[in-house]
Scaffold this motif. Structure first.
Motif, PDB file in Angstrom:
ATOM      1  N   GLU A  40      11.253   9.080   3.706  1.00 53.82           N
ATOM      2  CA  GLU A  40      11.458   9.047   2.269  1.00 53.82           C
ATOM      3  C   GLU A  40      12.128   7.735   1.847  1.00 53.82           C
ATOM      4  OE1 GLU A  40      13.436  12.508   0.838  1.00 53.82           O
ATOM      5  OE2 GLU A  40      11.788  13.857   1.366  1.00 53.82           O
ATOM      6  N   HIS A  41      13.090   7.287   2.630  1.00 47.74           N
ATOM      7  CA  HIS A  41      13.793   6.040   2.309  1.00 47.74           C
ATOM      8  C   HIS A  41      12.828   4.861   2.255  1.00 47.74           C
ATOM      9  CE1 HIS A  41      17.017   3.036   2.276  1.00 47.74           C
ATOM     10  NE2 HIS A  41      16.342   2.390   3.199  1.00 47.74           N
ATOM     11  N   TYR A  42      11.855   4.851   3.179  1.00 46.02           N
ATOM     12  CA  TYR A  42      10.902   3.742   3.225  1.00 46.02           C
ATOM     13  C   TYR A  42       9.591   4.042   2.496  1.00 46.02           C
ATOM     14  CZ  TYR A  42      14.112   1.635   6.532  1.00 46.02           C
ATOM     15  OH  TYR A  42      15.236   1.092   7.110  1.00 46.02           O
ATOM     16  N   GLY A  43       9.558   5.127   1.737  1.00 44.68           N
ATOM     17  CA  GLY A  43       8.378   5.423   0.930  1.00 44.68           C
ATOM     18  C   GLY A  43       7.161   5.817   1.722  1.00 44.68           C
ATOM     19  N   LEU A  44       7.360   6.479   2.867  1.00 43.53           N
ATOM     20  CA  LEU A  44       6.247   6.809   3.757  1.00 43.53           C
ATOM     21  C   LEU A  44       5.845   8.282   3.704  1.00 43.53           C
ATOM     22  CD1 LEU A  44       7.483   4.781   6.857  1.00 43.53           C
ATOM     23  CD2 LEU A  44       5.469   4.265   5.492  1.00 43.53           C
ATOM     24  N   GLY A  45       6.351   9.003   2.729  1.00 46.83           N
ATOM     25  CA  GLY A  45       6.100  10.442   2.687  1.00 46.83           C
ATOM     26  C   GLY A  45       4.640  10.823   2.586  1.00 46.83           C
TER      27      GLY A  45
ATOM     28  N   GLY B  31       0.793  -1.217   0.000  1.00 48.63           N
ATOM     29  CA  GLY B  31       0.000   0.000   0.000  1.00 48.63           C
ATOM     30  C   GLY B  31       0.824   1.265   0.000  1.00 48.63           C
ATOM     31  N   ILE B  32       2.110   1.167   0.350  1.00 45.47           N
ATOM     32  CA  ILE B  32       2.964   2.346   0.345  1.00 45.47           C
ATOM     33  C   ILE B  32       4.058   2.130  -0.678  1.00 45.47           C
ATOM     34  CG2 ILE B  32       4.687   3.628   1.651  1.00 45.47           C
ATOM     35  CD1 ILE B  32       2.998   3.517   4.012  1.00 45.47           C
ATOM     36  N   GLY B  33       4.262   3.077  -1.521  1.00 47.81           N
ATOM     37  CA  GLY B  33       5.293   2.899  -2.518  1.00 47.81           C
ATOM     38  C   GLY B  33       5.473   4.121  -3.398  1.00 47.81           C
ATOM     39  N   GLU B  34       4.649   5.140  -3.199  1.00 46.96           N
ATOM     40  CA  GLU B  34       4.784   6.343  -3.997  1.00 46.96           C
ATOM     41  C   GLU B  34       5.851   7.247  -3.401  1.00 46.96           C
ATOM     42  OE1 GLU B  34       1.068   8.258  -4.535  1.00 46.96           O
ATOM     43  OE2 GLU B  34       0.028   6.442  -5.175  1.00 46.96           O
ATOM     44  N   ALA B  35       6.368   8.146  -4.208  1.00 45.34           N
ATOM     45  CA  ALA B  35       7.402   9.054  -3.729  1.00 45.34           C
ATOM     46  C   ALA B  35       6.864   9.932  -2.611  1.00 45.34           C
ATOM     47  CB  ALA B  35       7.884   9.934  -4.887  1.00 45.34           C
ATOM     48  N   SER B  36       7.761  10.357  -1.726  1.00 46.11           N
ATOM     49  CA  SER B  36       7.361  11.164  -0.585  1.00 46.11           C
ATOM     50  C   SER B  36       6.924  12.556  -1.010  1.00 46.11           C
ATOM     51  CB  SER B  36       8.527  11.284   0.396  1.00 46.11           C
ATOM     52  OG  SER B  36       8.852  10.041   0.923  1.00 46.11           O
ATOM     53  N   GLU B  37       6.062  13.161  -0.204  1.00 49.22           N
ATOM     54  CA  GLU B  37       5.674  14.551  -0.428  1.00 49.22           C
ATOM     55  C   GLU B  37       6.745  15.454   0.152  1.00 49.22           C
ATOM     56  OE1 GLU B  37       1.967  16.103   0.769  1.00 49.22           O
ATOM     57  OE2 GLU B  37       0.864  14.309   0.213  1.00 49.22           O
ATOM     58  N   PRO B  38       7.412  16.264  -0.673  1.00 49.37           N
ATOM     59  CA  PRO B  38       8.390  17.198  -0.102  1.00 49.37           C
ATOM     60  C   PRO B  38       7.671  18.286   0.675  1.00 49.37           C
ATOM     61  CG  PRO B  38       8.087  17.646  -2.426  1.00 49.37           C
ATOM     62  CD  PRO B  38       7.290  16.396  -2.121  1.00 49.37           C
TER      63      PRO B  38
END
Length: 381
Positions: A350-355, A48-55
């Motif tokens: 960001e490393h774990y795709g949780l942004g 369910g998580i895999g999109e780039a983080s929100e800066p």
């Protein structure tokens, strides 16, 4: 096509490429004293998580980043028994009151109301406590609940299971001073709030393992219960508005151990699943940015640890530090929280795709739901 048009087209394309590369180089880098803070995005994380983080625009201004304390820069997290004093405390944790016999069963992934009812009904005291919570002001019922079956149906399997688990943990501890009891009461509320926040975030992100994440957030406070039971004097760290880092540092200095070590000891003694034991053992590694070095956990398990760590640190701000009477964080960051426990947060999420968690934090409905729980918990009582 005329030569001058071709040349102009190439020049324009080159300019666009330069601007694009420049924008990419400016993204998501915090100006800090630590070179590890440059972000690396990994999209291969748990379901369910895999999109780039929100800066976050706030993090692009170096002035937003507070100065680190010397205590934090020189801090070393204990990960195993270091001396005889710590060894004795570790042994005392394993000789605490025998864990509740239903605790291991309650840590399983349970989705069926009947399965949960069959587990809980084996302990009449547990039945009474779950029904009592269901009838409390926390859930504002119009009509009283009188049976465990009704309680499970009304609360939902996950909520009822987590409440039963909290009482099972409580029965495994013994408190002899008023300060211990008060501190445990706060830890109980923190674990309830953390599991609720974790569930709300996981559902908003449409994660398949939302129930597991909620339970993991609750179990992040297992070590605190173990510490409090073993040494009554540490109750002060839960009652005097200490920050998470101050609490960890103070307890390590006084006792030569920490909640991760003690929680692991308790989990082993309770014969909890190995995956939970490993997760608790690594639960404090995000504080010192050593989670990626863990050889016990897979990338997916590390993602779970990071998720539960930051949900628990948000909860700490509300329950123990009281820097927030309501949930008003706009992002998970050191600049936003001003707490050392978030120092590595941007690089880690960001490393774990949780942004995308930051997007959830900013939603008015999410804040309203969390604030309603905070109000009903009555943190001042």
């Amino acid at each position: 096509m005329p030569l001058d048009i071709i040349i102009n087209s190439i020049a324009i394309a080159g300019l666009i490429l330069v601007l694009f590369l420049y924008r990419m180089s400016k993204k998501s880098t915090i100006a800090t004293k630590n070179p590890k803070m440059k972000s690396t995005i990994n999209t291969g994380t748990f379901a369910g998580i895999g999109e780039a983080s929100e800066p976050s625009p706030k993090l692009r201004n170096p002035k937003d980043v507070p100065a680190l304390s010397e205590d934090f820069t020189s801090f070393e997290l204990l990960e195993e028994i270091a001396d005889e004093k710590q060894r004795k405390l570790f042994e005392s944790a394993t000789s605490l009151k025998k864990p509740h016999p239903l605790l291991m069963s309650l840590t399983r992934n349970i989705n069926d109301p009947k399965e949960l009812m069959d587990i809980i009904k084996n302990d009449p005291e547990l039945v009474v406590k779950v029904i009592k919570v269901a009838n409390s002001s926390l859930f504002a019922l119009r009509k009283s609940i009188t049976t465990i079956n009704h309680a499970i149906v009304y609360l939902g399997v996950l909520q009822a299971k987590n409440i039963a688990m909290q009482f099972a943990l409580e029965s495994s501890a013994e408190f002899v001073t008023n300060e211990q009891k008060q501190a445990y009461h706060k830890i109980w509320k923190a674990s309830f709030l953390a599991s609720s926040i974790g569930l709300l975030i996981a559902k908003d992100l449409k994660l398949e393992n939302s129930a597991e994440l909620s339970t993991r957030c609750l179990l992040d406070y297992l070590g605190d219960i173990s510490l409090l039971t073993a040494k009554p004097k540490i109750a002060k760290y839960y009652l005097n508005h200490s920050s998470y880092f101050a609490r960890v540092r103070g307890i390590q200095k006084e006792l030569g151990t920490n909640s991760a070590i003690m929680g692991t000891s308790f989990a082993k003694n309770a014969e909890l699943p190995q995956e939970i034991i490993d997760s608790i053992s690594a639960s404090m590694l995000p504080l010192v940015d050593k989670l990626k070095d863990s050889e016990l956990l897979s990338q997916e398990q590390q993602s779970v640890v990071v998720f539960s760590y930051y949900v628990s640190r948000i909860t700490d701000l509300i329950v123990f530090e009281r820097t927030m009477d309501t949930i008003n964080l706009e992002e998970i960051s050191f600049a936003e929280s001003r707490c050392e426990s978030f120092f590595y947060s941007q690089a880690q999420i960001e490393h774990y795709g949780l942004g995308r968690i930051n997007g959830t934090l900013r939603k008015p409905r999410f804040k309203d739901d969390v604030n309603a729980i905070i109000e009903k918990l009555g943190l001042d009582s």
